[in-house]
Design a protein around this motif. Structure first.
Motif, mmCIF file in Angstrom:
data_model
loop_
_atom_site.group_PDB
_atom_site.id
_atom_site.type_symbol
_atom_site.label_atom_id
_atom_site.label_comp_id
_atom_site.label_asym_id
_atom_site.label_seq_id
_atom_site.Cartn_x
_atom_site.Cartn_y
_atom_site.Cartn_z
ATOM 1 N N ALA A 23 0.889 -1.172 0.000
ATOM 2 C CA ALA A 23 0.000 0.000 0.000
ATOM 3 C C ALA A 23 0.918 1.211 0.000
ATOM 4 N N TYR A 24 0.497 2.218 -0.731
ATOM 5 C CA TYR A 24 1.348 3.406 -0.835
ATOM 6 C C TYR A 24 0.593 4.683 -0.472
ATOM 7 N N ASP A 25 -0.734 4.551 -0.322
ATOM 8 C CA ASP A 25 -1.522 5.756 -0.021
ATOM 9 C C ASP A 25 -2.615 5.436 0.994
ATOM 10 N N LEU A 46 7.220 1.112 -4.922
ATOM 11 C CA LEU A 46 6.563 2.367 -5.341
ATOM 12 C C LEU A 46 7.406 3.100 -6.379
ATOM 13 N N GLY A 47 8.703 2.850 -6.370
ATOM 14 C CA GLY A 47 9.571 3.476 -7.382
ATOM 15 C C GLY A 47 9.206 3.029 -8.790
ATOM 16 N N MET A 48 8.738 1.792 -8.904
ATOM 17 C CA MET A 48 8.331 1.271 -10.221
ATOM 18 C C MET A 48 6.830 1.514 -10.434
ATOM 19 N N VAL A 49 6.027 1.176 -9.407
ATOM 20 C CA VAL A 49 4.563 1.207 -9.547
ATOM 21 C C VAL A 49 4.026 2.638 -9.638
ATOM 22 N N LEU A 50 4.521 3.526 -8.775
ATOM 23 C CA LEU A 50 3.989 4.895 -8.746
ATOM 24 C C LEU A 50 4.824 5.865 -9.568
ATOM 25 N N GLN A 51 6.152 5.658 -9.530
ATOM 26 C CA GLN A 51 7.040 6.658 -10.136
ATOM 27 C C GLN A 51 7.487 6.291 -11.550
ATOM 28 N N GLY A 52 7.284 5.031 -11.938
ATOM 29 C CA GLY A 52 7.602 4.618 -13.306
ATOM 30 C C GLY A 52 9.063 4.338 -13.581
ATOM 31 N N HIS A 53 9.880 4.193 -12.530
ATOM 32 C CA HIS A 53 11.288 3.824 -12.750
ATOM 33 C C HIS A 53 11.372 2.351 -13.160
ATOM 34 N N ASP A 54 12.541 1.953 -13.703
ATOM 35 C CA ASP A 54 12.665 0.549 -14.079
ATOM 36 C C ASP A 54 13.286 -0.303 -12.976
ATOM 37 N N TYR A 66 7.195 9.880 3.217
ATOM 38 C CA TYR A 66 5.928 10.453 2.748
ATOM 39 C C TYR A 66 4.856 9.366 2.597
ATOM 40 N N HIS A 67 5.214 8.272 1.921
ATOM 41 C CA HIS A 67 4.197 7.231 1.663
ATOM 42 C C HIS A 67 3.848 6.451 2.933
#
Ligand code: KIV
Length: 263
Positions: A23-25, A46-54, A66-67
């Motif tokens: 869970a992130y939010d 969350l770096g991949m799921v929310l932020q779109g990093h690889d 924060y999360h």
């Protein structure tokens, strides 16, 4: 009643499976915990799921704080586990400083990726009142060293070493061990070898608890998903019904099936 580390220990003893979801939010934390999920993982995924990093490598302490605060605000009694991001626990002192920030943000436990090199850190955090989950097997923060997201522990030597590392971490005070992407037979061995609760993702059906990434089990992750993922948002279910179905299937032993495991 709120889930604590004692709840997870009792569940291991009684054989009742427990559930964990990322869970992130605040909203998803509310829905998941109200639907019976025992542990909310504020994963650095969350770096991949929310932020779109690889990968999870770019995730910072600021992101995790924060999360974790967001998840704490929506939580309805689950145990909140927060990931310590890449290089935030390279030394025991650095780990203590950063783990304290995550606990103050609302975490009940922190998760660290690695093997027996973490023993001193785990002992130090435990002495200072910070519960720890050690993450073994596929450790995504080491993807560049591992050369990709691959099943770990297929060879006997690697499997035996993983069991030794898990034992050393547990002996140093790790409260939970999480294993990712390992053969199902090794997941069973590790669970039987350790006194502390073991959570698995792609580690077979015999671990004490199961974890999935929320967006994976809702079937909204773009592209190909891993073999261990099942989409629970089917048959016209709402999101809370999908999460309730996940909890029910883990508890009954229906999920994960043999088809979700590795040999
Ligand atoms: O960050 C995360 O979501 C995780 C899970 C894959 C276990 O560590």
């Amino acid at each position: 009643m709120a889930t604590t580390i004692n709840t997870l220990r009792s569940m291991k003893k009684s054989g009742e499976k427990f559930t964990c979801l990322t869970a992130y939010d605040s909203t998803f934390a509310h829905v998941a915990s109200a639907s019976g999920v025992d542990v909310l993982l504020v994963g650095d995924s969350l770096g991949m799921v929310l932020q779109g990093h690889d990968s999870t490598v770019p995730v910072t302490m600021e992101d995790m704080i924060y999360h974790t605060q967001c998840v704490k605000n929506g939580n309805q009694g689950a145990l909140i586990m927060a990931d310590m991001p890449f290089m935030s626990y390279a030394t025991p002192e650095q780990a203590m400083e950063n783990a304290a920030l995550l606990m103050q943000a609302g975490a009940h436990m922190v998760k660290l990726e690695g093997g027996d090199w973490l023993c001193e850190t785990i002992a130090l955090l435990g002495e200072r009142g910070i519960p720890v989950c050690g993450h073994l097997g596929l450790t995504p923060q080491s993807v560049n060293k591992l050369g990709g997201y691959r099943v770990q522990g297929r060879e006997d030597a690697q499997a035996n070493m993983m069991i030794e590392h898990a034992r050393a971490m547990s002996d140093s005070g790790a409260d939970v061990i999480l294993v990712e992407c390992i053969p199902s037979a090794l997941g069973t061995k590790l669970t039987q070898a350790l006194d502390c609760p073991v959570i698995g993702i792609g580690a077979g059906k015999e671990t004490d608890g199961q974890v999935l990434v929320l967006h994976d089990m809702l079937g909204i992750t773009p592209g190909k998903t891993a073999k261990f993922v099942k989409n629970f948002l089917q048959n016209g279910r709402s999101i809370s019904e999908a999460i309730t179905a996940y909890v029910a299937e883990v508890k009954s032993g229906e999920f994960p099936g043999n088809e979700h495991g590795f040999e």
